[in-house]
Design an enzyme around this catalytic site. Structure first.
Site: not given
Ligand SMILES: [Zn+2]
Length: 418
Positions: A278, A359
């Protein structure tokens, strides 16, 4: 030049701007996730877990596609036959056919009818989620959520409809230009206020409890150079068992949110991997970038609606004289629905690229591919997501790389990092 000529020019300019923004701002070069690693990751997952997830997805699939089809059919019926315009006239009748009543009540009535047609599919979906143990809110909770979302849509819809048709009346030749600017502004405004005005309608948010994990996450954010005031915990467990996290808002409304389920189910290292992902979104400004491209797209859509909507055969089908009159709202909705279905794969592709970058950010920030992989396994097993979904479905609608892709990326990263 006529307003129509300017509209063609504006649409070309906006189309170009969307294209350039997508080319420049979307990370098209994704980190490697070799298919061989994906297949190895798939073999490493417990076979019964994979089977269970696939059965669950198969149970959801017919209803999801039927809902899509029914939504399209009802939109076409309301837009390409006089049904929509009659419904709007009917809504305005008790108010002396006043244009504001047609615009607001008629517009909302058209949307409501379209929603009601797909409601049985939504209910059916909830029954599947309940049967498989993912939904925890029961029918009462589900109905309350539904009514809340209708209420939120009605408020936003009424403002947008009144604003739009006021502009049409004030500038009958140039409404598309003001409408485009208004739509873009609305997208930016909504993205900005969503976390503070809309999300609290559905969930309670509380700052994460002080403790070693919170300290670790705040340190992680500081190390990443992403100022985070707090990590917020959403009481997602009131409606689902699913685990998730997200960032929303921008500037002063930006927040990192984790589901309470995630804190309950996952290890600290796994939560750290999720939050690091995030933080990647925050660091790369994915929300403001998405908002900007969304605003450009919305502006382009308004101009395109003006141009396509003035095609006489369409107006004849809808039984209206002009696309700009409130009675033609069904036609607008039909065109928007078709466009949504057509552009879905492109949107999904851009989303997957952005997610793959987040990611990669998480892997680099934590340097812990093992925790990242176990987090992916947990996401897949708790959320019952197919780790390697059917290709066509993936290409049409997947907003994230698949579980095996994400694990393969982690393994490729681990190899490279040595
Ligand atoms: Zn993400």
């Amino acid at each position: 030049m006529s307003p129509r000529g300017w509209a063609v020019l504006t649409l070309a300019g906006l189309g170009l701007a969307v294209l350039v923004a997508a080319l420049v701002l979307i990370p098209w070069n994704r980190p490697p996730a070799p298919r061989a690693d994906q297949l190895a990751a798939l073999r490493d997952l417990p076979a019964d877990q994979v089977e269970r997830a696939r059965q669950f997805r198969s149970a959801l699939r017919p209803g999801s596609w039927a809902a899509l089809g029914a939504g399209l059919l009802v939109a076409l019926a309301l837009g390409l036959t006089p049904l929509g315009s009659r419904l709007i006239e009917l809504a305005g009748r008790p108010f002396g056919d006043h244009w504001t009543a047609q615009a607001i009540l008629g517009g909302l009535a058209v949307v409501l009818v379209a929603d009601l047609v797909t409601l049985p599919f939504a209910a059916w979906r909830h029954s599947v989620l309940t049967r498989w143990g993912l939904a925890t809110n029961g029918w009462a909770g589900w109905a309350v959520d539904l009514l809340k979302s209708y209420a939120v849509s009605a408020v936003i819809g009424a403002v947008a409809l009144l604003g739009f048709y006021t502009v049409v009346r004030l500038a009958p030749r140039w409404w598309w230009a003001f409408g485009a600017a208004g739509a873009a502004t609305l997208v930016v405004l909504l993205s900005f206020v969503l976390p503070v005005l809309v999300e609290p309608v559905f969930n309670r948010f509380s700052p994460m409890e002080p403790g070693p994990l919170r300290t670790q996450l705040m340190d992680l954010a500081a190390r990443d150079g992403v100022p985070v005031r707090d990590v917020l915990v959403a009481d997602a467990s009131r409606r689902t068992r699913a685990v998730n996290a997200y960032v929303s808002g921008f500037g002063p409304t930006r927040r990192v949110v984790v589901y309470d389920n995630l804190l309950r189910e996952a290890t600290d290292a796994e939560v750290t991997a999720v939050v690091a992902h995030e933080l990647g979104h925050a660091k790369d400004r994915d929300v403001p970038v998405g908002t900007l491209t969304g605003a450009l797209g919305a502006a382009a859509a308004v101009v395109a609606l003006y141009l396509i909507g003035s095609w006489p055969p369409l107006l004849r089908l809808a039984g209206v004289g002009s696309v700009a009159e409130p009675r033609a709202f069904g036609l607008l909705l039909a065109l928007v629905t078709v466009a949504g279905l057509v552009f879905a794969p492109a949107q999904a592709l851009m989303s997957r690229r952005v997610e793959a970058r987040a990611d990669a950010h998480a892997l680099a920030l934590t340097g812990d591919p093992a925790a990242f992989e176990s987090m992916q396994r947990r996401l897949s097993s708790v959320n019952l997501s197919d780790p390697d979904p059917p290709r066509w479905e993936y290409l049409y609608s997947a907003s994230h790389p698949s579980t095996v892709e994400r694990i393969a990326a982690a393994r490729a990263y681990a190899r490279k990092a040595g």
